[in-house]
Scaffold this motif. Structure first.
Motif, PDB file in Angstrom:
ATOM      1  N   LEU A   1      45.732  44.817  41.422  1.00 32.65           N
ATOM      2  CA  LEU A   1      45.309  43.459  40.356  1.00 32.65           C
ATOM      3  C   LEU A   1      44.966  44.749  38.830  1.00 32.65           C
ATOM      4  N   ALA A   2      44.459  45.481  39.061  1.00 36.33           N
ATOM      5  CA  ALA A   2      44.201  46.282  37.624  1.00 36.33           C
ATOM      6  C   ALA A   2      45.646  47.384  37.342  1.00 36.33           C
TER       7      ALA A   2
ATOM      8  N   TYR B   1      52.110  37.093  40.811  1.00 37.54           N
ATOM      9  CA  TYR B   1      50.446  37.078  40.657  1.00 37.54           C
ATOM     10  C   TYR B   1      49.867  35.952  40.265  1.00 37.54           C
TER      11      TYR B   1
ATOM     12  N   ARG C   1      42.631  43.775  44.468  1.00 38.27           N
ATOM     13  CA  ARG C   1      42.297  44.113  43.245  1.00 38.27           C
ATOM     14  C   ARG C   1      42.496  45.600  42.888  1.00 38.27           C
TER      15      ARG C   1
ATOM     16  N   ARG D   1      46.497  38.073  43.642  1.00 36.18           N
ATOM     17  CA  ARG D   1      47.254  38.604  43.667  1.00 36.18           C
ATOM     18  C   ARG D   1      48.538  38.071  44.760  1.00 36.18           C
TER      19      ARG D   1
ATOM     20  N   VAL E   1      40.106  40.820  35.578  1.00 36.63           N
ATOM     21  CA  VAL E   1      41.000  41.293  36.752  1.00 36.63           C
ATOM     22  C   VAL E   1      39.623  41.573  37.666  1.00 36.63           C
TER      23      VAL E   1
ATOM     24  N   ALA F   1      42.387  36.295  37.780  1.00 39.63           N
ATOM     25  CA  ALA F   1      44.067  36.737  38.186  1.00 39.63           C
ATOM     26  C   ALA F   1      43.683  37.042  39.985  1.00 39.63           C
TER      27      ALA F   1
ATOM     28  N   VAL G   1      48.016  44.499  35.997  1.00 31.57           N
ATOM     29  CA  VAL G   1      47.975  43.197  34.616  1.00 31.57           C
ATOM     30  C   VAL G   1      47.756  43.246  33.064  1.00 31.57           C
TER      31      VAL G   1
END
Length: 295
Positions: free
Chosen positions: A203-204, A266, A200, A276, A215, A274, A207
């Motif tokens: 992704l932050a 991802y 997470r 990963r 996210v 989203a 993305v």
């Protein structure tokens, strides 16, 4: 924390290749849930076989150009083609949970949809199939394939889909019914909570804000298959497998959108959340007698 792989749980077997079977509910589940392990074992020279219970007739369709397939009789046939191409990308063998010669083309049961949906009332809905009947079919296939390892879902089906839960029940029952001398080691996919929190954060950072995706943050709920790290006793970590997993997921275009940035790929499903692709999967061995993790 480093964990052994499921293959390392086996007794020494010399240099012969292993036989690995993954049992899944719908096309794309195999690549999403166990794609790293499948590609990893193919690269090791092992024989890898995927058994799929349904054609995924109730799946939501993402691309606008394929939207006409959603809810139509043609979706199952289209997803069958997607699965064929994905299996070719991974280099694995494939069959359906079906009777006799039809096992390569026509599953015995169909996608049940989500709990409470109209599809769940269909007479061929997999979630409503007699577990013993489905387990007998699967046990027959396992008796032919003679796997060393079987991979499937946990008791919650990963995220609670009725067909995933049914797949867990059927797989556990099938493995338990085999003679002990033919019984493979059975593993379910679980994800350590620390991995999810790391993903997470990743992704932050990666993305784009305008990507139209959600996210999840550290406070968002976890899927049932996300568990305390100590409950995940085995893992397959293989960054080289990610490229194969990505190519296979791209073949499941109705269900999965794949994105790549310089630091890695991802994906998102129709819910737009989203997730990963980090090249790692967690597992725990199941007791075929109870379906519960060992230890």
């Amino acid at each position: 924390m480093t964990r052994p792989s499921p293959a390392e749980a086996l007794r020494p077997r010399g240099d012969r290749p292993l036989r690995v079977v993954a049992v899944h509910a719908h096309p794309d589940d195999e690549t999403l849930a166990t794609g790293v392990a499948l590609a990893h074992h193919v690269a090791r020279g092992d024989t890898v076989h995927v058994i799929t219970a349904t054609l995924g007739e109730e799946g939501e369709v993402i691309p606008a150009e394929l939207a006409h397939l959603e809810g139509s009789p043609e979706l199952g046939a289209h997803r069958r083609g997607e699965l064929d191409r994905a299996m070719a990308e991974l280099g694995v063998e494939h069959s359906y949970l079906a009777v006799g010669a039809s096992r390569t083309t026509t599953p015995r049961w169909r996608d049940s949809g989500m709990a409470g949906s109209q599809a769940a009332e269909h007479p061929r809905a997999f979630a409503g199939a007699p577990v013993a009947e489905a387990a007998d079919l699967l046990a027959e296939r396992l008796g032919i394939l003679l796997p060393d390892l079987v991979l499937t879902y946990d008791a919650h089906g990963g995220y609670g889909h009725p067909d995933h839960i049914q797949t867990h029940r059927v797989t556990v029952a099938a493995v338990a019914s085999l003679p002990e001398r033919l019984r493979p080691r059975l593993f379910a996919a679980f994800t350590p909570r620390s991995w999810v929190l790391e993903d997470r954060d990743w992704l932050a950072e990666h993305v784009p804000a305008g990507a139209g995706l959600t996210v999840p943050d550290g406070d968002d709920p976890f899927a049932p298959s996300v568990v305390d790290d100590a409950r995940v006793t085995h893992e397959v970590v293989d960054l080289d497998a990610v490229a194969h997993q990505v190519r296979a997921l791209r073949r499941h275009a109705t269900q999965v959108s794949v994105f790549e940035v310089p630091d890695g790929p991802y994906f998102a499903l129709s819910n737009g959340i989203a997730a990963r692709l980090a090249g790692r999967e967690g597992y725990a061995e199941l007791d075929p007698g109870t379906g519960l993790p060992i230890g």
